[in-house]
Design a protein around this motif. Structure first.
Motif, PDB file in Angstrom:
ATOM      1  N   GLY A   1       9.331  11.961  -4.948  1.00 48.04           N
ATOM      2  CA  GLY A   1       9.050  13.821  -5.427  1.00 48.04           C
ATOM      3  C   GLY A   1       7.711  14.165  -5.300  1.00 48.04           C
ATOM      4  N   VAL A   2       7.032  13.784  -4.307  1.00 44.23           N
ATOM      5  CA  VAL A   2       5.577  14.146  -4.018  1.00 44.23           C
ATOM      6  C   VAL A   2       5.470  14.887  -2.701  1.00 44.23           C
ATOM      7  CG1 VAL A   2       4.706  12.317  -5.328  1.00 44.23           C
ATOM      8  CG2 VAL A   2       5.052  12.088  -2.913  1.00 44.23           C
ATOM      9  N   LYS A   3       4.780  15.826  -2.587  1.00 47.80           N
ATOM     10  CA  LYS A   3       4.382  16.469  -1.240  1.00 47.80           C
ATOM     11  C   LYS A   3       3.825  15.808  -0.317  1.00 47.80           C
ATOM     12  CE  LYS A   3       4.101  21.613  -1.043  1.00 47.80           C
ATOM     13  NZ  LYS A   3       5.101  22.137  -1.958  1.00 47.80           N
ATOM     14  N   SER A   4       2.882  15.009  -0.741  1.00 49.31           N
ATOM     15  CA  SER A   4       2.013  14.062   0.330  1.00 49.31           C
ATOM     16  C   SER A   4       1.524  13.035  -0.226  1.00 49.31           C
ATOM     17  CB  SER A   4       0.959  15.095   0.824  1.00 49.31           C
ATOM     18  OG  SER A   4      -0.008  15.205  -0.030  1.00 49.31           O
ATOM     19  N   GLY A   5       0.997  12.000   0.651  1.00 48.61           N
ATOM     20  CA  GLY A   5       0.371  10.783  -0.112  1.00 48.61           C
ATOM     21  C   GLY A   5      -0.961  10.704  -0.550  1.00 48.61           C
TER      22      GLY A   5
ATOM     23  N   VAL B   1       8.645  -1.398   4.199  1.00 49.53           N
ATOM     24  CA  VAL B   1       8.788  -0.249   3.445  1.00 49.53           C
ATOM     25  C   VAL B   1       7.736  -0.087   2.268  1.00 49.53           C
ATOM     26  CG1 VAL B   1      10.435   1.518   2.376  1.00 49.53           C
ATOM     27  CG2 VAL B   1      10.869   0.418   4.499  1.00 49.53           C
ATOM     28  N   ALA B   2       7.771  -1.207   1.520  1.00 48.29           N
ATOM     29  CA  ALA B   2       6.859  -1.299   0.503  1.00 48.29           C
ATOM     30  C   ALA B   2       5.264  -1.200   0.945  1.00 48.29           C
ATOM     31  CB  ALA B   2       6.986  -2.571  -0.480  1.00 48.29           C
ATOM     32  N   GLY B   3       5.007  -1.744   2.049  1.00 52.34           N
ATOM     33  CA  GLY B   3       3.461  -1.644   2.470  1.00 52.34           C
ATOM     34  C   GLY B   3       3.283  -0.340   2.792  1.00 52.34           C
ATOM     35  N   THR B   4       4.389   0.408   3.443  1.00 50.45           N
ATOM     36  CA  THR B   4       4.091   1.931   3.685  1.00 50.45           C
ATOM     37  C   THR B   4       3.965   2.908   2.500  1.00 50.45           C
ATOM     38  OG1 THR B   4       5.592   1.804   5.713  1.00 50.45           O
ATOM     39  CG2 THR B   4       5.193   4.218   4.780  1.00 50.45           C
ATOM     40  N   ALA B   5       4.706   2.481   1.574  1.00 48.72           N
ATOM     41  CA  ALA B   5       4.613   3.233   0.308  1.00 48.72           C
ATOM     42  C   ALA B   5       3.294   2.767  -0.144  1.00 48.72           C
ATOM     43  CB  ALA B   5       5.698   2.928  -0.886  1.00 48.72           C
ATOM     44  N   ARG B   6       2.496   1.646  -0.387  1.00 50.85           N
ATOM     45  CA  ARG B   6       1.367   1.224  -0.890  1.00 50.85           C
ATOM     46  C   ARG B   6       0.241   2.144  -0.160  1.00 50.85           C
ATOM     47  NH1 ARG B   6       2.549  -3.638  -1.092  1.00 50.85           N
ATOM     48  NH2 ARG B   6       2.042  -4.093   1.105  1.00 50.85           N
ATOM     49  N   ASN B   7       0.442   2.055   1.065  1.00 53.53           N
ATOM     50  CA  ASN B   7      -0.592   2.739   1.941  1.00 53.53           C
ATOM     51  C   ASN B   7      -0.638   4.296   1.776  1.00 53.53           C
ATOM     52  OD1 ASN B   7      -1.525   0.527   3.204  1.00 53.53           O
ATOM     53  ND2 ASN B   7      -0.171   0.490   4.759  1.00 53.53           N
ATOM     54  N   MET B   8       0.633   4.838   1.069  1.00 55.75           N
ATOM     55  CA  MET B   8       0.360   6.306   0.793  1.00 55.75           C
ATOM     56  C   MET B   8       0.007   6.406  -0.646  1.00 55.75           C
ATOM     57  SD  MET B   8       4.332   7.128   2.446  1.00 55.75           S
ATOM     58  CE  MET B   8       4.363   8.696   1.885  1.00 55.75           C
ATOM     59  N   GLY B   9      -0.165   5.561  -1.458  1.00 59.07           N
ATOM     60  CA  GLY B   9      -0.502   5.666  -2.762  1.00 59.07           C
ATOM     61  C   GLY B   9       0.663   5.898  -3.730  1.00 59.07           C
ATOM     62  N   ILE B  10       1.749   5.334  -3.333  1.00 57.97           N
ATOM     63  CA  ILE B  10       2.816   5.323  -3.999  1.00 57.97           C
ATOM     64  C   ILE B  10       3.266   3.944  -4.465  1.00 57.97           C
ATOM     65  CG2 ILE B  10       5.449   5.731  -3.892  1.00 57.97           C
ATOM     66  CD1 ILE B  10       4.625   8.175  -2.123  1.00 57.97           C
ATOM     67  N   THR B  11       3.387   3.745  -5.887  1.00 61.73           N
ATOM     68  CA  THR B  11       3.717   2.317  -6.371  1.00 61.73           C
ATOM     69  C   THR B  11       5.443   2.114  -6.385  1.00 61.73           C
ATOM     70  OG1 THR B  11       3.910   3.148  -8.643  1.00 61.73           O
ATOM     71  CG2 THR B  11       1.718   2.370  -7.842  1.00 61.73           C
ATOM     72  N   VAL B  12       5.678   0.817  -6.196  1.00 66.15           N
ATOM     73  CA  VAL B  12       6.897   0.521  -6.402  1.00 66.15           C
ATOM     74  C   VAL B  12       7.303  -0.222  -7.721  1.00 66.15           C
ATOM     75  CG1 VAL B  12       9.030  -0.822  -5.581  1.00 66.15           C
ATOM     76  CG2 VAL B  12       7.157   0.204  -4.109  1.00 66.15           C
ATOM     77  N   GLU B  13       8.035   0.301  -8.428  1.00 64.31           N
ATOM     78  CA  GLU B  13       8.220  -0.190  -9.966  1.00 64.31           C
ATOM     79  C   GLU B  13       8.888  -1.635  -9.725  1.00 64.31           C
ATOM     80  OE1 GLU B  13      10.256   2.983 -12.012  1.00 64.31           O
ATOM     81  OE2 GLU B  13       8.571   4.476 -11.959  1.00 64.31           O
ATOM     82  N   GLY B  14       8.438  -2.498 -10.578  1.00 64.82           N
ATOM     83  CA  GLY B  14       9.117  -3.707 -10.527  1.00 64.82           C
ATOM     84  C   GLY B  14       8.590  -4.943  -9.251  1.00 64.82           C
ATOM     85  N   LYS B  15       7.797  -4.311  -8.444  1.00 64.18           N
ATOM     86  CA  LYS B  15       7.522  -5.101  -7.448  1.00 64.18           C
ATOM     87  C   LYS B  15       5.791  -5.088  -7.365  1.00 64.18           C
ATOM     88  CE  LYS B  15       8.318  -5.523  -2.391  1.00 64.18           C
ATOM     89  NZ  LYS B  15       9.129  -6.938  -2.689  1.00 64.18           N
ATOM     90  N   ASN B  16       5.280  -5.990  -7.006  1.00 65.76           N
ATOM     91  CA  ASN B  16       3.748  -6.098  -6.988  1.00 65.76           C
ATOM     92  C   ASN B  16       3.219  -5.582  -5.706  1.00 65.76           C
ATOM     93  OD1 ASN B  16       3.897  -7.762  -9.665  1.00 65.76           O
ATOM     94  ND2 ASN B  16       3.727  -9.635  -8.617  1.00 65.76           N
TER      95      ASN B  16
END
Length: 139
Positions: free
Chosen positions: A80-84, A124-139
């Motif tokens: 639900g974000v506009k950009s990373g 996909v988690a690496g992509t999220a991490r590089n966007m400044g988006i965390t994955v709840e329940g995953k390091n």
């Protein structure tokens, strides 16, 4: 006798909304014919960005292959974000759940270089991490 390939072009268009323009003109493809074929092929994916690989032959004919929506776009939509984030290590802009991560990974599996769903989830988690988006329940 096979046709000789003039060029291969990778582009992205909104599903069902490709229009003639400079990107297609540079590809050397018959623009009205391509846009009509692309829009017909993607009308069921409205609202998504669809990457396409266009193979243009010397006689101006073409073939195209549709890819899945980029992971970054799907992650932004899920969070639900506009950009990373401009500085992803220091500033987090959102988060997604492990279930959302799995859903995105399952969708992207056909285009990823992964043999298992867990490997796809890590990509996909690496992509999220590089966007400044965390994955709840995953390091």
């Amino acid at each position: 006798m096979s046709k000789k390939v003039a060029r291969i072009v990778k582009l992205q268009f909104p599903a069902g909304q490709a229009r003639p323009g400079p990107a297609l003109a540079g590809a050397g493809v018959n623009m009205p014919q391509f846009t009509s074929a692309f829009n017909d092929a993607t009308k069921d994916r409205m609202g998504d960005i669809v990457p396409v690989i266009i193979t243009v032959f010397e006689d101006k004919s073409f073939t195209f292959q549709l890819k899945t929506t980029p992971a970054a776009i799907m992650i932004k939509k899920a969070a639900g974000v506009k950009s990373g984030s401009g500085s992803p290590k220091a500033q987090k802009v959102g988060s997604i759940t492990v279930d959302q991560l799995r859903e995105i990974a399952e969708y992207k599996m056909v285009d990823l270089n992964a043999n298992t769903i867990e490997a796809a989830m890590n990509i996909v988690a690496g992509t999220a991490r590089n966007m400044g988006i965390t994955v709840e329940g995953k390091n």
